[in-house]
Design a protein around this motif. Structure first.
Motif, PDB file in Angstrom:
ATOM      1  N   GLY A 265      22.620  33.454  41.226  1.00 39.67           N
ATOM      2  CA  GLY A 265      22.996  32.321  40.604  1.00 39.67           C
ATOM      3  C   GLY A 265      23.367  32.593  39.876  1.00 39.67           C
ATOM      4  N   LYS A 266      22.869  33.150  38.977  1.00 38.32           N
ATOM      5  CA  LYS A 266      22.779  32.731  37.829  1.00 38.32           C
ATOM      6  C   LYS A 266      23.519  34.189  37.196  1.00 38.32           C
ATOM      7  CE  LYS A 266      18.911  30.786  35.639  1.00 38.32           C
ATOM      8  NZ  LYS A 266      17.998  30.545  35.121  1.00 38.32           N
ATOM      9  N   LEU A 267      24.989  33.376  35.930  1.00 42.32           N
ATOM     10  CA  LEU A 267      26.037  34.315  35.706  1.00 42.32           C
ATOM     11  C   LEU A 267      25.868  35.122  34.313  1.00 42.32           C
ATOM     12  CD1 LEU A 267      29.341  32.296  35.886  1.00 42.32           C
ATOM     13  CD2 LEU A 267      28.609  34.360  37.562  1.00 42.32           C
ATOM     14  N   PRO A 268      26.154  36.279  34.565  1.00 41.58           N
ATOM     15  CA  PRO A 268      25.972  37.270  33.094  1.00 41.58           C
ATOM     16  C   PRO A 268      26.394  37.111  32.352  1.00 41.58           C
ATOM     17  CG  PRO A 268      27.357  38.710  34.473  1.00 41.58           C
ATOM     18  CD  PRO A 268      27.122  37.542  35.583  1.00 41.58           C
ATOM     19  N   PHE A 269      26.692  37.762  30.818  1.00 42.63           N
ATOM     20  CA  PHE A 269      27.311  36.794  30.049  1.00 42.63           C
ATOM     21  C   PHE A 269      27.157  37.877  28.472  1.00 42.63           C
ATOM     22  CE2 PHE A 269      28.871  34.634  25.972  1.00 42.63           C
ATOM     23  CZ  PHE A 269      29.683  34.169  26.734  1.00 42.63           C
ATOM     24  N   GLY A 270      28.297  38.450  27.925  1.00 46.13           N
ATOM     25  CA  GLY A 270      28.392  38.973  26.733  1.00 46.13           C
ATOM     26  C   GLY A 270      28.823  40.162  27.073  1.00 46.13           C
ATOM     27  N   ALA A 271      29.487  40.960  25.308  1.00 50.18           N
ATOM     28  CA  ALA A 271      30.218  42.253  25.117  1.00 50.18           C
ATOM     29  C   ALA A 271      29.361  43.170  25.652  1.00 50.18           C
ATOM     30  CB  ALA A 271      30.869  41.859  24.608  1.00 50.18           C
ATOM     31  N   GLY A 325      33.908  37.943  32.227  1.00 55.43           N
ATOM     32  CA  GLY A 325      35.171  38.611  32.461  1.00 55.43           C
ATOM     33  C   GLY A 325      35.629  39.631  33.319  1.00 55.43           C
ATOM     34  N   ASP A 326      34.247  40.562  33.417  1.00 61.87           N
ATOM     35  CA  ASP A 326      34.924  41.594  34.812  1.00 61.87           C
ATOM     36  C   ASP A 326      34.039  40.822  36.059  1.00 61.87           C
ATOM     37  OD1 ASP A 326      34.795  43.398  32.423  1.00 61.87           O
ATOM     38  OD2 ASP A 326      33.762  44.912  32.679  1.00 61.87           O
ATOM     39  N   PHE A 327      33.085  40.301  35.887  1.00 62.09           N
ATOM     40  CA  PHE A 327      32.685  39.692  37.220  1.00 62.09           C
ATOM     41  C   PHE A 327      33.584  39.015  37.900  1.00 62.09           C
ATOM     42  CE2 PHE A 327      28.504  37.768  39.041  1.00 62.09           C
ATOM     43  CZ  PHE A 327      27.759  38.579  38.784  1.00 62.09           C
ATOM     44  N   VAL A 328      34.209  38.231  37.163  1.00 63.06           N
ATOM     45  CA  VAL A 328      35.124  37.402  37.706  1.00 63.06           C
ATOM     46  C   VAL A 328      37.109  38.443  37.919  1.00 63.06           C
ATOM     47  CG1 VAL A 328      36.728  35.168  37.311  1.00 63.06           C
ATOM     48  CG2 VAL A 328      34.613  35.152  36.342  1.00 63.06           C
ATOM     49  N   THR A 329      36.437  39.569  37.433  1.00 63.06           N
ATOM     50  CA  THR A 329      38.390  39.971  37.616  1.00 63.06           C
ATOM     51  C   THR A 329      37.580  40.524  38.850  1.00 63.06           C
ATOM     52  OG1 THR A 329      38.092  40.170  35.564  1.00 63.06           O
ATOM     53  CG2 THR A 329      39.258  41.815  36.081  1.00 63.06           C
ATOM     54  N   GLU A 330      36.254  41.501  38.997  1.00 61.72           N
ATOM     55  CA  GLU A 330      36.367  42.318  40.698  1.00 61.72           C
ATOM     56  C   GLU A 330      36.199  41.266  40.644  1.00 61.72           C
ATOM     57  OE1 GLU A 330      35.509  45.462  40.686  1.00 61.72           O
ATOM     58  OE2 GLU A 330      36.715  45.854  38.486  1.00 61.72           O
ATOM     59  N   LEU A 464      27.762  36.167  46.294  1.00 61.79           N
ATOM     60  CA  LEU A 464      28.352  37.253  46.942  1.00 61.79           C
ATOM     61  C   LEU A 464      29.545  37.502  45.474  1.00 61.79           C
ATOM     62  CD1 LEU A 464      31.067  35.573  49.414  1.00 61.79           C
ATOM     63  CD2 LEU A 464      29.492  36.810  49.600  1.00 61.79           C
ATOM     64  N   CYS A 465      29.193  36.678  44.285  1.00 60.34           N
ATOM     65  CA  CYS A 465      30.529  37.037  43.071  1.00 60.34           C
ATOM     66  C   CYS A 465      29.340  39.163  42.366  1.00 60.34           C
ATOM     67  CB  CYS A 465      30.262  36.612  42.558  1.00 60.34           C
ATOM     68  SG  CYS A 465      31.361  36.611  41.343  1.00 60.34           S
ATOM     69  N   MET A 466      27.961  38.006  42.807  1.00 58.41           N
ATOM     70  CA  MET A 466      26.698  38.740  42.313  1.00 58.41           C
ATOM     71  C   MET A 466      26.979  40.782  43.350  1.00 58.41           C
ATOM     72  SD  MET A 466      23.392  39.391  40.077  1.00 58.41           S
ATOM     73  CE  MET A 466      24.526  37.148  39.859  1.00 58.41           C
ATOM     74  N   ILE A 467      27.236  40.057  44.677  1.00 53.93           N
ATOM     75  CA  ILE A 467      26.968  41.646  45.316  1.00 53.93           C
ATOM     76  C   ILE A 467      28.271  42.462  45.050  1.00 53.93           C
ATOM     77  CG2 ILE A 467      27.667  42.223  48.170  1.00 53.93           C
ATOM     78  CD1 ILE A 467      24.416  40.511  46.913  1.00 53.93           C
ATOM     79  N   ASN A 468      29.401  41.544  45.345  1.00 54.33           N
ATOM     80  CA  ASN A 468      30.194  42.597  44.647  1.00 54.33           C
ATOM     81  C   ASN A 468      30.125  43.441  43.295  1.00 54.33           C
ATOM     82  OD1 ASN A 468      33.123  43.098  45.471  1.00 54.33           O
ATOM     83  ND2 ASN A 468      33.661  42.005  43.203  1.00 54.33           N
ATOM     84  N   LEU A 474      32.907  45.432  48.168  1.00 51.13           N
ATOM     85  CA  LEU A 474      33.189  44.976  49.348  1.00 51.13           C
ATOM     86  C   LEU A 474      32.660  45.384  50.671  1.00 51.13           C
ATOM     87  CD1 LEU A 474      36.149  43.393  50.114  1.00 51.13           C
ATOM     88  CD2 LEU A 474      36.744  45.326  50.663  1.00 51.13           C
ATOM     89  N   LYS A 475      31.780  46.025  50.943  1.00 50.85           N
ATOM     90  CA  LYS A 475      30.592  46.177  52.245  1.00 50.85           C
ATOM     91  C   LYS A 475      29.541  45.122  51.919  1.00 50.85           C
ATOM     92  CE  LYS A 475      31.848  50.692  54.025  1.00 50.85           C
ATOM     93  NZ  LYS A 475      30.438  51.909  54.368  1.00 50.85           N
ATOM     94  N   GLY A 476      29.587  44.826  51.337  1.00 49.51           N
ATOM     95  CA  GLY A 476      28.441  43.713  50.459  1.00 49.51           C
ATOM     96  C   GLY A 476      28.755  42.798  50.707  1.00 49.51           C
ATOM     97  N   VAL A 477      29.820  42.411  50.171  1.00 52.76           N
ATOM     98  CA  VAL A 477      30.054  40.512  50.175  1.00 52.76           C
ATOM     99  C   VAL A 477      30.361  40.697  52.394  1.00 52.76           C
ATOM    100  CG1 VAL A 477      32.675  39.691  50.269  1.00 52.76           C
ATOM    101  CG2 VAL A 477      31.228  40.848  48.084  1.00 52.76           C
ATOM    102  N   ALA A 478      31.344  41.725  52.689  1.00 50.32           N
ATOM    103  CA  ALA A 478      31.871  41.908  54.091  1.00 50.32           C
ATOM    104  C   ALA A 478      29.806  41.049  55.047  1.00 50.32           C
ATOM    105  CB  ALA A 478      31.698  42.860  55.240  1.00 50.32           C
ATOM    106  N   HIS A 479      28.797  42.504  54.663  1.00 53.96           N
ATOM    107  CA  HIS A 479      27.375  42.597  55.286  1.00 53.96           C
ATOM    108  C   HIS A 479      26.758  40.449  54.723  1.00 53.96           C
ATOM    109  CE1 HIS A 479      23.755  44.063  55.209  1.00 53.96           C
ATOM    110  NE2 HIS A 479      23.485  43.548  56.461  1.00 53.96           N
TER     111      HIS A 479
END
Length: 982
Positions: A265-271, A325-330, A464-468, A474-479
């Motif tokens: 429920g919390k997004l990561p942040f930073g370079a 950025g990577d989180f959302v892109t993935e 789902l973002c975090m699982i992915n 993708l398998k984790g998302v489907a599960h």
């Protein structure tokens, strides 16, 4: 043939030397362009202000010309300035030298941090460049270079243009230009030398002065003094103790909940890497005169610490890896996947050994098949749970994409009401702790068509973002999605409301998936009310809150409260809910069958209001307060009505398409009206049941008061009375309202056919959820993820308080709201939004990196801290920042220390040994490591004003710029001469 060719041989060819050659045509084209751009004459501008080359606006215009079949582009670069007074233009004196010649001597803009190379080398505010149009083309041979230069010279002479004209020669990467500027009786030649290595004799100032003087070739014996500007650049790459503070998240700790700033429920942040790769320190000596300073191959006075001006720029790491950025892109990449959930997890999940059985979606058909087992064991929920067990059994622990602990942690995060054995009551599960709905951040979901930031949909998107990203891709998302759908069905079967959703009909401002979940909640609410109604009717099958009593309760209410109750029917409305649908399904078996028969028979007769008046009133909510029935003067009662069916946006679209397809024919229009009047008919039937003996006029007065027009009239006795009648639209023949009124029977809402079939709608929603591919899911939830990312960026920015980032975030929000409001946004536009978010994240990471390096938090003095913070924010926003106080200021001392530490580390000298080496400054200088590395770049500008080519010629400006780096040596000279007698 021989005979034919003889007369031809006698004809001699006449060469017409008056026709223009290709070269002449080229010159005339250059002249034409100069005339079009009005570059004729010498309009003198204002003297150049300090720093105008960087802060001012540069513009350019281009045209294309060709020499035979070789294309050139002509570009005019100029600094936009306010136009000078007209009087000044009229007084153009003959002996005034061109503006560009005067600019050669201007010292206000030496070494601009961001400018065209010709501006840096020659200090020009306006010039024209002729270069090969194709990037790969180049003018390489000397004869061609000379031909172009002579063309330029002729064009300038013919037009009287006093703007410098350059020709680009050699390969583009070498940035080699030759050019010319002409004025009345004066000419400046722009020449250039470019070498790979610096010749030994020119590595210092004294050697460069020799070249400059020999090139001028001034005939005067005591040569006028040469003015010098010097800039040395030092590069710091090794930050030493200032390692990058961002730690990668601890993935193993995710299950425990303590994640180093990362939880579900919390997004990561930073370079992940330091977003600042290098620091460039430029030390400047702006106004030196030849003879004041010594710089030769033996000794140099140019000590960076003593330089009067310091300026700094930082070099940013190219595309640093950013977590958010990577989180959302993935997550966005899932949108392009084609596989279904079954294909990803494998069909064996739902297959029994040796048998091919249907999956969950065929559970209902299985219920209808003959079975020897008791029926209760074949309920849908049992089917679902056996399927659930089979999934786990077949998949095996190692095979399961999601670790059980992780899965349970997520499910508890999504469904906090599932902690106890039984989910919480209705009130607590729907009681969301919403942040104040006025807050701008909370209402972002309206603009993005996502979901409120405390809703289940929003949390699901983040999970789902975090699982992915961290657990199984993708398998984790489907599960997780499969588990989520099973949980939805379980809740529908067992009448447990879904938490984290606002009550009421689907909110069309949110994404479709959120609407579907809200729709399912509506179905669960209705089903729950109906099932509770069965229990109460079983315990009190003789009397339940009789609808008439509801009317009595209404009697005691004042007319002011009526509207409020009408809007929110509250507890009273629930009384019919608990009856209605149970009676609809089994009403022949109930105890009041005889009463129903009586009512049904009477209402079946086409009797007038008098016959209807004999019926017993049913389904009253409360008395209106003011209105009475027109025929018998009885008080008018507001009936309990059915609520209209909630709709999601796809159902609304479907309905509007069906209505549109009916066409404009009379039959189509009639059918359309009937479809749209289902709710109206239901309300009419409820009204008739609550008000026996009523007429259409009574119904219209309550339902649509504007369609009942009352006028004051004087009767026979002379009294003023109110006479009312239906509006014109109600009197139209075959009016839908009249037709519906005639067909409506006095049936209370609890016995009517349901307007909203919750069982069917719930099954539709569950089927819709079950067939979603991970790609569809990602498309649905991407607005929520972008919404979450922007909120995260805003939250992080508020800690740093960077004004430029605030503006960018506002732009991203307005751009995103435009893109995400369309049903299927283009991938390119979505990628653009994600790229913008990543850029902002990198900007904030840079700010943090610089603050850590300059130690803004460690400053004890408030004034010093403010200065450093201002300095850091300028470094982020400006190409180059002047260091106040040079090496002696706050920032200067920190930069000096950074260089000293880097030098010590490079020489591997411990600081203790440094302290032991005491003695005279001379000894220390020889023994110790120097504070600064050798300069990475050295730049010199030499200027003077001398008469050329003869002692009696006019004194004109001469200038030479030189830059010396490890792999580059360039001299750019502008040498002016008097052409009056030469």
């Amino acid at each position: 043939m021989a005979a034919d060719s003889e007369p031809e041989s006698e004809v001699f060819e006449i060469t017409d030397f008056t026709t223009a050659s290709e070269w002449e045509r080229f010159i005339s084209k250059v002249e034409e362009v100069l005339n079009d751009w009005k570059l004729i004459g010498n309009p003198l501008g204002k003297p150049l202000e300090k720093g105008i080359f960087t802060s001012g606006t540069w513009e350019e215009k281009s045209d294309e010309i060709s020499f035979a079949d070789f294309k050139f582009s002509v570009t005019h670069h100029y600094l936009v300035q306010e136009s000078t007074d007209k009087e000044g233009k009229d007084e153009l004196l003959e002996d005034v030298i061109p503006q560009s010649m005067q600019d050669l001597l201007c010292m206000n803009n030496d070494f601009p941090p961001r400018a065209h190379c010709l501006v840096r080398w020659y200090g020009l505010r306006e010039f024209v460049v002729i270069a090969p149009a194709a990037h790969s083309d180049a003018v390489l041979s000397e004869s061609k270079c000379n031909l172009l230069l002579s063309s330029v010279s002729i064009a300038l002479g013919n037009t009287g243009c006093q703007v410098p004209l350059f020709v680009q020669i050699h390969h583009k990467w070498r940035r080699m230009y030759v050019g010319e500027c002409q004025g009345p009786g004066v000419r400046t030649d722009f020449e250039m030398v470019h070498l790979r290595k610096v010749p030994n004799q020119y590595t210092h100032l004294s050697g460069l002065l020799d070249i400059f003087k020999s090139k001028i070739g001034c005939p005067l014996t005591p040569l006028p003094p040469v003015s010098i500007a010097i800039r040395f650049t030092y590069v710091l790459q090794d930050w030493q103790q200032y390692f990058w503070p961002q730690q990668p998240p601890d993935i193993d700790a995710l299950v425990g909940g303590e994640v180093g700033g990362l939880e579900f429920g919390k997004l990561p942040f930073g370079a992940c890497e330091d977003p600042i790769s290098e620091l460039h320190l430029a030390t400047m000596w702006p106004h030196l005169t030849e003879g004041i300073i010594v710089d030769n191959d033996v000794y140099s006075d140019l000590d960076p610490i003593q330089a009067p001006h310091w300026s700094v720029r930082v070099r940013k790491a190219e595309n640093p890896q950013c977590l958010l950025g990577d989180f959302v892109t993935e997550f966005f990449k899932i949108c392009r996947r084609k596989e279904s959930t079954d294909e990803i997890l494998g069909r064996s999940a739902f297959e029994e050994e040796g048998k091919e059985t249907a999956d969950i979606t065929h559970a209902l058909s299985k219920l209808t098949e003959p079975a020897s087992v008791p029926i209760h064991k074949l309920s849908v929920s049992n089917m679902v749970h056996t399927a659930k067990k089979k999934i786990r059994k077949h998949r095996g622990v190692e095979e399961s994409p999601l670790n059980n602990d992780v899965l349970n942690t997520i499910l508890l995060f999504l469904f906090p009401d599932a902690v106890s054995e039984k989910p919480l009551d209705v009130t607590t599960s729907t009681d969301n702790n919403y942040p104040p709905s006025e807050s701008e951040d909370y209402n972002l979901y309206n603009q993005f068509k996502s979901a409120p930031s405390d809703s289940l949909t929003y949390k699901l998107a983040l999970c789902l973002c975090m699982i992915n990203f961290y657990h199984g891709g993708l398998k984790g998302v489907a599960h997780l999605w499969q588990e989520f759908v099973l949980e939805m069905r379980f809740r529908w079967e067992n009448n447990f409301l879904i938490p984290g959703l606002a009550s009421g009909p689907p909110d069309l401002r949110c994404c479709l998936l959120h609407q579907k979940l809200q729709m399912l909640n509506c179905c669960i609410e209705r089903k729950k009310a109906r099932d509770e109604g069965k229990k109460t009717s079983a315990s009190n099958n003789v009397t339940n809150i009789y609808p008439g009593d509801a009317g009595k309760a209404g009697d005691q209410l004042g007319p002011d409260n009526l509207k409020e109750i009408d809007k929110d029917k509250g507890e009273v409305a629930k009384s019919w809910d608990s009856w209605s649908d149970s009676e609809e399904e089994y009403f022949e078996c109930l105890s009041d069958t005889e009463e129903l028969k009586g009512n049904g028979q009477e209402s079946g007769k086409k009797g007038g209001p008098k016959e209807m008046a004999n019926l017993r009133p049913e389904g009253r909510l409360y008395q209106h307060g003011k209105l009475t029935l027109l025929h018998n003067g009885e008080p008018l009662y507001i009936p309990v009505t059915q609520e209209p069916a909630p709709m999601t946006e796809d159902l609304l679209e479907e309905q509007s398409e069906v209505l549109a397809k009916l066409g404009t024919s009379a039959e189509g229009a009639h059918l359309r009206a009937r479809m749209q009047s289902a709710c109206l008919l239901s309300d009419m039937e409820s009204f008739k049941a609550a008000n026996p003996g009523c007429s259409l006029e009574d119904f219209v007065r309550w339902y649509s008061p504007r369609d009942y027009i009352e006028e004051e009239m004087i009767d026979e006795k002379g009294n003023v009375v109110l006479k009312g009648e239906l509006s014109a639209r109600m009197k139209i023949p075959s009016n839908m309202w009249v037709e519906a009124w005639e067909t409506a029977k006095p049936v209370p809402a609890r016995r009517q056919r349901r307007l909203f079939d919750d069982t069917r709608e719930a099954e539709k929603v569950l089927h819709y959820l079950a067939i979603q591919k991970p790609a569809d899911l990602a498309r649905h939830l991407l607005p929520c993820v972008i919404h979450a990312a922007i909120l995260k960026v805003k939250e992080e920015e508020s800690l740093e308080n960077i004004s430029s980032v605030k503006k960018i975030i506002k732009q991203i929000i307005s751009h995103s709201s435009k893109v995400l409001h369309f049903p299927n946004p283009e991938d390119k536009k979505l990628e653009e939004i994600i790229h913008q978010i990543t850029n902002v994240e990198a900007l904030i990471a840079r700010a943090r990196s610089l603050k850590a390096k300059f130690g803004t938090e460690k400053c004890e003095q408030e004034e010093e801290k403010e200065d450093l913070e201002r300095f850091v924010s300028c470094l982020l926003e400006q190409p180059e920042v002047l260091v106040t106080g040079a090496g002696r200021g706050h920032a200067g001392r920190i930069i000096h220390k950074l260089f000293v530490n880097a030098q010590r580390a490079a020489a591997m000298t411990p600081p203790e040994e440094e302290l032991k080496r005491m003695g005279s400054p001379e000894e220390r200088r020889q023994n110790s490591v120097s504070d600064f590395p050798p300069p990475a770049g050295r730049e010199f500008i030499l200027r003077t004003t001398v008469p050329r080519p003869a002692p009696y010629s006019k004194a004109l400006p001469q200038r030479m710029y030189s830059v010396l780096t490890k792999e580059d040596f360039r001299l750019a000279g502008a040498f002016s001469s008097d052409t009056s007698f030469f």
